[in-house]
Motif scaffolding. Structure first.
Motif, PDB file in Angstrom:
ATOM      1  N   ARG A   1      41.507  94.711   9.219  1.00 14.05           N
ATOM      2  CA  ARG A   1      40.598  94.464  10.336  1.00 14.05           C
ATOM      3  C   ARG A   1      40.031  95.768  10.867  1.00 14.05           C
ATOM      4  N   ASP A   2      38.723  95.840  10.944  1.00 15.43           N
ATOM      5  CA  ASP A   2      38.027  97.004  11.479  1.00 15.43           C
ATOM      6  C   ASP A   2      38.232  97.042  12.989  1.00 15.43           C
ATOM      7  N   PRO A   3      38.874  98.086  13.532  1.00 12.76           N
ATOM      8  CA  PRO A   3      39.141  98.113  14.973  1.00 12.76           C
ATOM      9  C   PRO A   3      37.866  98.143  15.817  1.00 12.76           C
ATOM     10  N   GLU A   4      36.798  98.761  15.330  1.00 19.63           N
ATOM     11  CA  GLU A   4      35.532  98.770  16.079  1.00 19.63           C
ATOM     12  C   GLU A   4      34.933  97.372  16.145  1.00 19.63           C
ATOM     13  N   PHE A   5      34.953  96.647  15.017  1.00 19.79           N
ATOM     14  CA  PHE A   5      34.417  95.291  15.014  1.00 19.79           C
ATOM     15  C   PHE A   5      35.260  94.380  15.897  1.00 19.79           C
ATOM     16  N   GLU A   6      36.568  94.533  15.845  1.00 16.51           N
ATOM     17  CA  GLU A   6      37.449  93.708  16.678  1.00 16.51           C
ATOM     18  C   GLU A   6      37.204  93.964  18.164  1.00 16.51           C
ATOM     19  N   ALA A   7      36.981  95.216  18.547  1.00 19.78           N
ATOM     20  CA  ALA A   7      36.683  95.538  19.945  1.00 19.78           C
ATOM     21  C   ALA A   7      35.347  94.927  20.356  1.00 19.78           C
ATOM     22  N   PHE A   8      34.363  94.977  19.481  1.00 18.44           N
ATOM     23  CA  PHE A   8      33.063  94.368  19.745  1.00 18.44           C
ATOM     24  C   PHE A   8      33.198  92.854  19.896  1.00 18.44           C
ATOM     25  N   ARG A   9      33.958  92.236  19.000  1.00 11.23           N
ATOM     26  CA  ARG A   9      34.168  90.788  19.049  1.00 11.23           C
ATOM     27  C   ARG A   9      34.827  90.377  20.367  1.00 11.23           C
ATOM     28  N   ARG A  10      35.853  91.115  20.776  1.00 11.55           N
ATOM     29  CA  ARG A  10      36.528  90.805  22.045  1.00 11.55           C
ATOM     30  C   ARG A  10      35.585  90.958  23.232  1.00 11.55           C
ATOM     31  N   ARG A  11      34.739  91.999  23.214  1.00 12.20           N
ATOM     32  CA  ARG A  11      33.789  92.212  24.308  1.00 12.20           C
ATOM     33  C   ARG A  11      32.775  91.082  24.390  1.00 12.20           C
ATOM     34  N   VAL A  12      32.243  90.658  23.244  1.00 12.92           N
ATOM     35  CA  VAL A  12      31.266  89.552  23.233  1.00 12.92           C
ATOM     36  C   VAL A  12      31.916  88.270  23.733  1.00 12.92           C
ATOM     37  N   LEU A  13      33.122  87.992  23.280  1.00 10.09           N
ATOM     38  CA  LEU A  13      33.816  86.786  23.740  1.00 10.09           C
ATOM     39  C   LEU A  13      34.063  86.826  25.243  1.00 10.09           C
ATOM     40  N   ALA A  14      34.447  87.969  25.765  1.00 12.13           N
ATOM     41  CA  ALA A  14      34.702  88.081  27.202  1.00 12.13           C
ATOM     42  C   ALA A  14      33.422  87.953  28.012  1.00 12.13           C
ATOM     43  N   GLU A  15      32.348  88.569  27.534  1.00 16.65           N
ATOM     44  CA  GLU A  15      31.076  88.542  28.277  1.00 16.65           C
ATOM     45  C   GLU A  15      30.408  87.174  28.239  1.00 16.65           C
ATOM     46  N   HIS A  16      30.690  86.386  27.226  1.00 19.00           N
ATOM     47  CA  HIS A  16      30.016  85.098  27.059  1.00 19.00           C
ATOM     48  C   HIS A  16      30.996  83.928  27.047  1.00 19.00           C
ATOM     49  N   ALA A  17      32.113  84.092  27.714  1.00 18.04           N
ATOM     50  CA  ALA A  17      33.146  83.052  27.720  1.00 18.04           C
ATOM     51  C   ALA A  17      32.614  81.733  28.266  1.00 18.04           C
ATOM     52  N   GLY A  18      31.846  81.777  29.358  1.00 18.17           N
ATOM     53  CA  GLY A  18      31.305  80.545  29.944  1.00 18.17           C
ATOM     54  C   GLY A  18      30.375  79.822  28.992  1.00 18.17           C
ATOM     55  N   LEU A  19      29.478  80.550  28.352  1.00 16.94           N
ATOM     56  CA  LEU A  19      28.547  79.945  27.395  1.00 16.94           C
ATOM     57  C   LEU A  19      29.299  79.349  26.218  1.00 16.94           C
ATOM     58  N   LEU A  20      30.270  80.073  25.693  1.00 19.62           N
ATOM     59  CA  LEU A  20      31.049  79.560  24.565  1.00 19.62           C
ATOM     60  C   LEU A  20      31.821  78.298  24.954  1.00 19.62           C
ATOM     61  N   ALA A  21      32.343  78.262  26.175  1.00 12.62           N
ATOM     62  CA  ALA A  21      33.064  77.073  26.631  1.00 12.62           C
ATOM     63  C   ALA A  21      32.123  75.871  26.700  1.00 12.62           C
ATOM     64  N   ARG A  22      30.899  76.089  27.211  1.00 14.21           N
ATOM     65  CA  ARG A  22      29.928  74.979  27.275  1.00 14.21           C
ATOM     66  C   ARG A  22      29.526  74.510  25.886  1.00 14.21           C
ATOM     67  N   LEU A  23      29.341  75.436  24.965  1.00 14.73           N
ATOM     68  CA  LEU A  23      28.901  75.089  23.616  1.00 14.73           C
ATOM     69  C   LEU A  23      29.987  74.365  22.821  1.00 14.73           C
ATOM     70  N   THR A  24      31.234  74.664  23.102  1.00 18.17           N
ATOM     71  CA  THR A  24      32.325  74.070  22.323  1.00 18.17           C
ATOM     72  C   THR A  24      32.993  72.892  23.050  1.00 18.17           C
ATOM     73  N   ARG A  25      32.498  72.556  24.234  1.00 24.89           N
ATOM     74  CA  ARG A  25      33.073  71.447  24.997  1.00 24.89           C
ATOM     75  C   ARG A  25      32.761  70.127  24.297  1.00 24.89           C
ATOM     76  N   LYS A  26      33.724  69.227  24.289  1.00 23.61           N
ATOM     77  CA  LYS A  26      33.516  67.909  23.704  1.00 23.61           C
ATOM     78  C   LYS A  26      32.604  67.107  24.620  1.00 23.61           C
ATOM     79  N   PRO A  27      31.691  66.329  24.028  1.00 23.18           N
ATOM     80  CA  PRO A  27      30.803  65.508  24.854  1.00 23.18           C
ATOM     81  C   PRO A  27      31.598  64.477  25.659  1.00 23.18           C
ATOM     82  N   ASP A  28      31.093  64.202  26.862  1.00 26.06           N
ATOM     83  CA  ASP A  28      31.758  63.205  27.728  1.00 26.06           C
ATOM     84  C   ASP A  28      31.588  61.807  27.209  1.00 26.06           C
TER      85      ASP A  28
END
Length: 138
Positions: A111-138
């Motif tokens: 695992r590339d440590p720079e890519f992993e740090a980037f991945r973690r930053r993107v996930l943290a910055e866009h956690a709300g959007l990712l939660a909405r996109l992956t939420r199961k439909p009501d």
């Protein structure tokens, strides 16, 4: 396993000589993809020297790639090495992108440590959007 973080400058003249020795003809635009620096692609704490893929032989030698090899206090050398060929990666038929008889782990375990740090930053910055996109439909 984390990737080794050793880097080295790629001497352009020596790279050009290695490429010409392997394929005889190179177009100017081919060098748009030639690296200025190499970063070791092996797993952290590997044995022996560092290694980085620097040139794809394409149709000329599809079973090989040109690799930069170096030690910390030594000159960089270039070697045409056969691809690893092991294909039992976690996704089924994923092939290891390192050379045959490489040290330690296959590429899918490194695992590339720079890519992993980037991945973690993107996930943290866009956690709300990712939660909405992956939420199961009501």
């Amino acid at each position: 396993m984390r990737q080794c973080t050793a880097t080295a400058e790629v001497p352009f003249a020596e790279l050009l000589i290695a490429i010409l020795a392997g394929q005889k003809r190179v177009l100017g635009e081919d060098f748009d993809y030639a690296p200025d620096t190499a970063r070791c692609e092996l797993g952290l704490w590997h044995e022996g020297g560092h290694a980085a893929f620097v040139w794809d032989w394409k149709q000329h030698k599809p079973e090989e790639g040109l690799w930069a090899r170096w030690v910390t206090e030594g000159p960089m050398r270039f070697e045409s090495l056969t691809w690893c060929g092991i294909t039992d990666g976690p996704d089924g038929d994923e092939a290891c992108t390192l050379y045959r008889h490489h040290a330690r782990e296959h590429s899918w375990n490194v695992r590339d440590p720079e890519f992993e740090a980037f991945r973690r930053r993107v996930l943290a910055e866009h956690a709300g959007l990712l939660a909405r996109l992956t939420r199961k439909p009501d």
